[in-house]
Design a protein around this motif. Structure first.
Motif, mmCIF file in Angstrom:
data_model
loop_
_atom_site.group_PDB
_atom_site.id
_atom_site.type_symbol
_atom_site.label_atom_id
_atom_site.label_comp_id
_atom_site.label_asym_id
_atom_site.label_seq_id
_atom_site.Cartn_x
_atom_site.Cartn_y
_atom_site.Cartn_z
ATOM 1 N N SER A 12 0.851 -1.186 0.000
ATOM 2 C CA SER A 12 0.000 0.000 0.000
ATOM 3 C C SER A 12 0.887 1.236 0.000
ATOM 4 C CB SER A 12 -0.902 -0.017 1.237
ATOM 5 O OG SER A 12 -1.766 1.097 1.233
ATOM 6 N N GLU A 79 -3.622 6.234 -8.906
ATOM 7 C CA GLU A 79 -4.713 5.454 -8.310
ATOM 8 C C GLU A 79 -5.133 4.302 -9.211
ATOM 9 O OE1 GLU A 79 -6.905 9.303 -6.585
ATOM 10 O OE2 GLU A 79 -7.868 7.441 -5.982
ATOM 11 N N SER A 82 -3.887 0.529 -8.885
ATOM 12 C CA SER A 82 -4.372 -0.447 -7.901
ATOM 13 C C SER A 82 -4.858 -1.695 -8.623
ATOM 14 C CB SER A 82 -5.518 0.148 -7.084
ATOM 15 O OG SER A 82 -5.063 1.206 -6.277
ATOM 16 N N ARG A 106 -0.993 -7.672 -4.104
ATOM 17 C CA ARG A 106 -2.069 -6.702 -4.320
ATOM 18 C C ARG A 106 -1.515 -5.314 -4.042
ATOM 19 N NH1 ARG A 106 -7.056 -6.846 -5.455
ATOM 20 N NH2 ARG A 106 -7.274 -9.069 -5.047
ATOM 21 N N SER A 108 -2.212 -1.417 -3.613
ATOM 22 C CA SER A 108 -3.281 -0.487 -3.280
ATOM 23 C C SER A 108 -2.693 0.914 -3.215
ATOM 24 C CB SER A 108 -3.901 -0.876 -1.930
ATOM 25 O OG SER A 108 -4.859 0.083 -1.538
ATOM 26 N N ARG A 110 -3.215 4.705 -2.271
ATOM 27 C CA ARG A 110 -4.051 5.563 -1.437
ATOM 28 C C ARG A 110 -4.033 6.987 -1.977
ATOM 29 N NH1 ARG A 110 -1.598 4.236 4.359
ATOM 30 N NH2 ARG A 110 0.244 3.722 3.123
#
Lengths: 111, 114
Positions: A12, A79, A82, A106, A108, A110
């Motif tokens: 992330s 973004e 993701s 994964r 991600s 933010r």
């Protein structure tokens, strides 16, 4: 044994930050490596392959045979990056090539 | 553009049933593959085929069989479905044997075994 290792299940980062998804491989032959991506509700698709030495959607990946790595990098995350990312190795068998996938990371992003 | 079509997006079956998952590609590719995709495990190869009537076991063939009677069609068969076969199944194809060409994937079939 042929193996692809992606050590991070989840990564992330904030939008605009650099991204590095790690991939290490184990293969006795000359490796052919790929990164595949799966966006939400879409099919798995090729992102890039080392033989092309190209940048796709701002992502690059360099094959480092000494470290047996093929990390995926992007200097400024967006973004829309993701998604689920899979590193893959093409291994030649007796009759055909098969692809060995890592367990996936994964990503991600933010806002 | 290569089109790999899997017959069902969602399928629900009962334990012990014989289940057929169908995959068709329209680009005359020699190689076709079946994977299952599970969280934390990535994609695991079940079977692949490099020609009509030819098949090779992948990493997890137990409980599965395949059929390739025509070049464009590759079927995955669960002989007697069990709950641990609940998963997302992905079909893929590539052009030519001994190739480093990328794989083209279908949308997947989410199979639930009750």
């Amino acid at each position: 044994a042929q193996r692809v290792t992606q050590p991070e299940k989840l990564l992330s980062v904030f939008k605009g930050a650099p991204v590095e998804l790690k991939c290490n491989y184990s293969y006795s032959g000359s490796p052919e490596l790929f990164w595949y991506v799966q966006y939400s509700r879409q099919r798995l698709q090729l992102l890039l392959r080392h033989i092309s030495r190209e940048s796709i959607k701002g992502f690059t990946a360099d094959l480092n045979k000494g470290e047996t790595s093929f990390h995926l990098k992007k200097p400024f995350a967006q973004e829309e990056d993701s998604a689920m990312y899979y590193c893959a190795l093409s291994a030649r068998e007796s009759s055909a090539s098969k692809i060995i996938f890592g367990s996936g990371t994964r990503l991600s992003i933010r806002p | 553009d290569v089109k790999v079509t899997q017959s069902s997006r969602y399928l629900v079956k009962r334990t012990g049933e014989k289940v057929f998952l169908e995959c068709v590609q329209d680009m005359d590719h020699e190689n076709m593959f079946w994977y299952r995709q599970d969280p934390g495990l990535g994609l695991r190869l079940i079977y692949f085929s490099y020609d009509v009537k030819m098949k090779e076991k992948g990493d997890i063939p137990e409980g599965y069989s395949v059929s390739r009677e025509k070049k464009e069609r590759f079927s995955l068969i669960l002989e007697s479905a069990s709950t641990n076969q609940t998963s997302m199944y992905l079909c893929a194809s590539t052009d030519r044997a001994y190739s480093n060409q990328p794989q083209h994937f279908g949308d997947g079939t989410r199979l639930s075994i009750l």
